[in-house]
Design a protein around this motif. Structure first.
Motif, mmCIF file in Angstrom:
data_model
loop_
_atom_site.group_PDB
_atom_site.id
_atom_site.type_symbol
_atom_site.label_atom_id
_atom_site.label_comp_id
_atom_site.label_asym_id
_atom_site.label_seq_id
_atom_site.Cartn_x
_atom_site.Cartn_y
_atom_site.Cartn_z
ATOM 1 N N SER A 164 0.837 -1.209 0.000
ATOM 2 C CA SER A 164 0.000 0.000 0.000
ATOM 3 C C SER A 164 0.869 1.255 0.000
ATOM 4 O O SER A 164 0.569 2.235 -0.689
ATOM 5 N N ASP A 173 -5.879 -0.994 -4.686
ATOM 6 C CA ASP A 173 -5.242 -1.672 -3.569
ATOM 7 C C ASP A 173 -6.174 -2.750 -3.026
ATOM 8 O O ASP A 173 -7.171 -2.450 -2.385
ATOM 9 N N GLU A 174 -5.874 -3.992 -3.358
ATOM 10 C CA GLU A 174 -6.639 -5.129 -2.825
ATOM 11 C C GLU A 174 -8.119 -5.049 -3.165
ATOM 12 O O GLU A 174 -8.977 -5.261 -2.303
HETATM 13 MG MG MG Z 1 -1.994 -2.839 2.231
#
Ligand code: MG
Ligand code: ADP
Length: 920
Positions: free
Chosen positions: A676, A748-749
């Motif tokens: 991240s 992000d994810e």
């Molecule tokens: Mg992360």
């Protein structure tokens, strides 16, 4: 007390039971004023207090924690009341505004004596002199020095062809800034989050709109207003009236819609300031597309001006803000909210920073000068609405002197770049004579408010000196008189004192009181008051002197206030030059502050061009780095290259015709590895480069980014009552629908908020879509290792991983981003670090071993081979057939809202419809 003068308690002479029908004249006045200001708390001036009644009193007493009392009766019921002292009203106003209220301030507009003279039952005349709302504040105590305070007017034009347009106008009356722009309804959310207004005004219709209403109601304060405020037919006339010009053409070019919003904003300001018109800069038009579009979710995710927890501390702005003045801090925040998209504008700002990076001596001297320079634009704004004090005048004086000092320092620069040259021109503008006049006029020590005088320097005006001497001489006479009286009465402790009720009086202790009340002394001393310990008297002589002193004092004060008004007028005449200089200071502050940041934290000048390149060497995250530094930890710098692959193209790419677009990096790695952080640092570097700042890297080449998107999976948005997964998907949809080849996308994810296979499938399809349709530079972090198989099929997709080391069964994070993919997620090792009990860890290990035996990776690789990539429909193919003419007409008719149109708009719409008819 003053209150009695205008407010005889109504129940004095009549029993409550007979009251219902009778409304006192004062209550009548109160109710009338209250009715004229719906939705506002009424501060009703009575002597030294602002009183609130009825519901207002209940709200205020609760919000402010002050006592609720009652006063008289209205229709047989007690009237709840509470009051705040006028002297401390700013503090109370502040708290009421903070709590979301708006206040109408109602003053006495005549002397109570004049009302009495009209008759016994007459009520003192009162009028509302100002509406205090969150977007129209000027007082320092009510404003955040480091943030702009914008009032935003939002107007809508319903297009008969579909695709409504929104006009926006925003004003900071505390600094005179006035900006207008237009956008499509789809861009409204991003635009609102960029402007970040403290108060917005809209039409009733827009407020109630099913699509846009919810968005508007999320703003801190929204006031729906009647149609006439947003009437486009009278907009130009109202603007001309405000700026006192015959036509707006010379001042500013605006679309009709922008003018409508602008006129609404000035009309509202006119209403809230009740006739006192704060001077505004002519509306400057912000062309659409000149700033990087950043939607609210991205702003929040990247924690640009506030962290996800809502704090300034820990945000990007906080980390890079080394400015030394409030105006500089405001400008930096403005720039951060709206990064540029033209490389020339960016280069201009970078040049200014570069020169202060090179010359640290001038930089430090300038910063010292700036530190002492006051906030001129806000001082000026207060003076122009009649709320300024002597210190505001002194602020302008010091500001002009600081301009001289800064010019001298800037003259030491060899070849000042364009932005600094413009700053120097602006600093030369304000009249030096003005500053010298203020210097001559103002005392060394200045009171905060002008009311009591004492701010004009001795020797500035002969007439004032004379009256002051007279006043002071009389005071000496009083002192002599005291000595004489003490002698004559042989009361050593006799004093002559002064208070507001009795004026001057003679005071002796109780034991001497009788002596003065008995002959012969009682011929001279007239008894006025007996207190517990003292007795007070007056004398004819004292009365005379008192009249003289009061008279001289009044005249001196009158003269001082006249001088104040004169100086104020001089400042207002010069306001354009002063504002230009104030803005120049802010620019200088930002340039020197960013230069200092660059030097202290090792930032470099980015190379910004119009390519689609994106190559960062040794990039760092400004906020995480600063946090680690405080703990004595190093930050591991990482490179990132999303540039189109340059020719000659390697075999799988050559001849495909798709090599022009940017790359997608797919980043895998265990939790806590730094994925991240890596994603965000690259977004922040692009953003910093485009606000014209140096960046935390050893080298950065960036092709202008038109839109920045950042999404984090599994982010809750409980406040808006949407489930995690829904939020994630809504936000992902925005990206897939809107990102262009020029955009930068950080995912992000994504897909985390649902069951494994759903999430994986969605992430899979999203990557294919980004690669084939959006073709934008993309960073995608994921815990789905299966996705790495996609690199075999998608030529511009590259796998990267954050390195970790296994050491004696533990995981060590190296935070290094390298090509390749993570072989495993080390979830169990991380869980161990987090302190899960050893038996749980052991059990998890054995379950994992079983699951791994089934090898899901195999399946994914097979999937990548099986699914034909170009099953992803391209953008053109996905588009529906264009609508027929009849359908177009029906759509256009549907989009018309006759109730919201002026007759003229209706006529225009008719013409537009007619023009759509098929030609014979
Ligand atoms: Mg992360
Ligand atoms: P992930 O997203 O992979 O779970 P994060 O990016 O949240 O990991 O990083 C976790 C922590 O690791 C951060 O809070 C930071 O303290 C540290 N970290 C991340 N990147 C770096 C780096 N490049 N250098 C040093 N520490 C880092």
């Amino acid at each position: 007390m003053t209150i009695q003068q205008s407010f005889p308690p109504p129940t004095d002479d009549a029993p409550a039971a007979e009251m219902p029908a009778r409304v006192t004249p004062m209550m009548e006045q109160y109710l009338e004023i209250k009715a004229a200001n719906p939705g506002l708390l009424l501060f009703y001036r009575m002597g030294d207090f602002y009183e609130l009644f009825f519901e207002d009193a209940e709200i205020a007493s609760k919000t402010l924690g002050i006592v609720l009392t009652k006063r008289g009766k209205h229709q047989g019921m007690d009237i709840p009341m509470c009051g705040v002292p006028v002297e401390r009203s700013e503090d109370y106003l502040h708290r009421l505004i903070e709590a979301g209220h708006r206040v109408a301030v109602c003053e006495q507009t005549e002397d109570p004596a004049a009302a009495r003279a009209r008759g016994n039952k007459s009520v003192v005349r009162r009028d509302v002199v100002r509406l205090v709302t969150p977007g129209t504040l000027t007082e320092d105590t009510l404003l955040d020095a480091r943030a702009n305070n914008y009032l935003l007017a939002i107007a809508r034009a319903r297009a008969s062809t579909g695709g409504d347009r929104i006009g926006l106008a925003w004003i900071d009356i505390s600094t005179s800034e006035f900006i207008v722009t237009e956008c499509a309804t789809g861009e409204l959310a991003a635009t609102l989050s960029r402007i970040n207004p403290n108060e917005a005004i809209v039409t009733d219709a827009l407020y109630g709109d099913a699509d846009l209403g919810p968005l508007l109601r999320e703003l801190p304060a929204v006031t729906p207003l009647t149609r006439d405020v947003f009437d486009s037919a009278t907009a130009e006339r109202r603007l001309c009236d405000y700026f006192a010009v015959a036509t707006m053409d010379g001042l500013s070019a605006m679309s009709r819609l922008e003018a409508t919003a602008a006129a609404a904003a000035v009309t509202y300001i006119d209403r809230t300031q009740v006739g006192k018109r704060p001077p505004l800069s002519p509306p400057s038009r912000e062309a659409s597309g000149t700033t990087m579009a950043i939607d609210p979710a991205t702003r929040a995710n990247l924690e640009l001006t506030r962290t996800l927890a809502g704090e300034r501390r820990g945000s990007l702005l906080d980390a890079i803000d080394c400015t030394v003045t409030p105006a500089g801090s405001r400008l930096l925040a403005q720039r951060l909210a709206a990064p540029l998209t033209d490389s020339a504008g960016i280069a201009r700002r970078l040049d200014a920073i570069a020169i202060f990076v090179a010359d640290s001596a001038v930089r430090d001297d300038i910063r010292t000068t700036l530190r002492a320079a006051p906030d001129m634009s806000r001082a000026l704004a207060r003076l122009s609405v009649g709320r300024g004090g002597p210190r505001d005048l002194a602020g302008l004086r010091d500001g002009i002197f600081a301009a001289d000092a800064a010019l001298e320092q800037l003259a030491r620069l060899d070849d000042p770049p364009a932005e600094i040259a413009a700053v120097m021109d602006a600093l030369r503008r304000p009249s030096r004579d003005l500053a010298r006049e203020f210097e001559r006029a103002l005392s060394e020590e200045l009171p905060l408010i002008k009311r009591d005088g004492g701010f004009v320097r001795e020797g500035y005006e002969a007439a004032l000196d004379e009256t002051r001497n007279l006043r002071d001489a009389s005071r000496l006479v009083v002192a002599a008189m005291q000595a004489r009286y003490a002698d004559a009465t042989s009361v050593k402790g006799l004093k002559i004192r002064h208070n507001n009720v009795l004026g001057y009086f003679v005071e002796v202790t109780a034991q001497h009181g009788d002596k003065l009340m008995a002959p012969p002394l009682n011929a001279t001393f007239i008894h006025r008051q007996t207190l517990a310990g003292q007795v007070r008297f007056t004398t004819a002589e004292l009365g005379e002197i008192e009249a003289k002193i009061a008279d001289a004092g009044d005249r001196a004060l009158g003269l001082e206030l006249e001088i104040f008004e004169r100086l104020c007028a001089l400042a207002i005449v010069a306001s354009e030059d002063l504002r230009a200089a104030a803005h120049a200071f802010a620019i200088l502050d930002v340039a020197t502050a960013l230069a200092k940041l660059a030097v202290d934290d090792n930032y470099v000048r980015p190379e910004v061009d119009t390519s689609l390149g994106f190559a960062i060497e040794a990039g760092r995250h400004p906020v995480v780095e600063a946090a680690l530094k405080r703990d004595g930890q190093p930050f591991i710098a990482n490179a990132c290259d999303l540039s189109p692959v340059p020719p000659p193209y390697p075999p799988p790419l050559a001849g495909e015709g798709r090599v022009g677009a940017g790359q997608i990096w797919l980043i895998t790695g265990p939790n806590m590895a730094g994925k991240s952080t890596f994603l965000r640092q690259n977004a922040l570097i692009a953003l910093l480069a485009q606000i014209g700042s140096f960046v935390p890297a050893s080298r950065a080449r960036i092709g202008i980014v038109d839109r920045l998107f950042s999404r984090v999976g599994a982010a809750d948005d409980l406040a808006r009552g949407r489930s995690t997964f829904m939020v994630e998907m809504v936000e992902t949809a925005v990206i897939l629908n809107q990102a262009s080849e020029r955009s930068l996308v950080i995912l992000d994810e994504i897909g985390r908020g649902t069951a494994t296979f759903d999430g994986l499938s969605i992430a899979w399809a999203a990557i294919e879509h980004l690669h084939e349709n959006n073709r934008c530079r993309t960073l995608f972090a994921t815990h789905y290792h299966e996705l790495t198989a996609l690199s075999a099929k998608l030529p511009r997709l590259f796998n990267a991983t954050v390195r970790v080391k296994e050491w004696q069964g533990d995981v060590v994070f190296l935070h290094e981003v390298l090509p390749g993919s993570a072989d495993r997620s080390y979830g169990i090792q991380v869980a161990k670090l987090a302190g899960l009990p050893p038996p749980v860890i052991a059990r998890a290990k054995s379950v994992l071993a079983k699951l791994e035996a089934q090898d899901r990776g195999q399946t994914a690789r097979a999937l990548a081979d099986d699914l034909p990539l170009f099953a992803v429909p391209s953008r053109a193919a996905a588009e529906p057939a264009p609508p027929s003419e009849a359908e177009q007409l029906i759509e256009a008719l549907k989009a018309l809202h006759p109730d919201e149109m002026s007759p003229r708009e209706a006529l225009e719409a008719l013409y537009a419809l007619k023009a759509k008819l098929p030609k014979q």
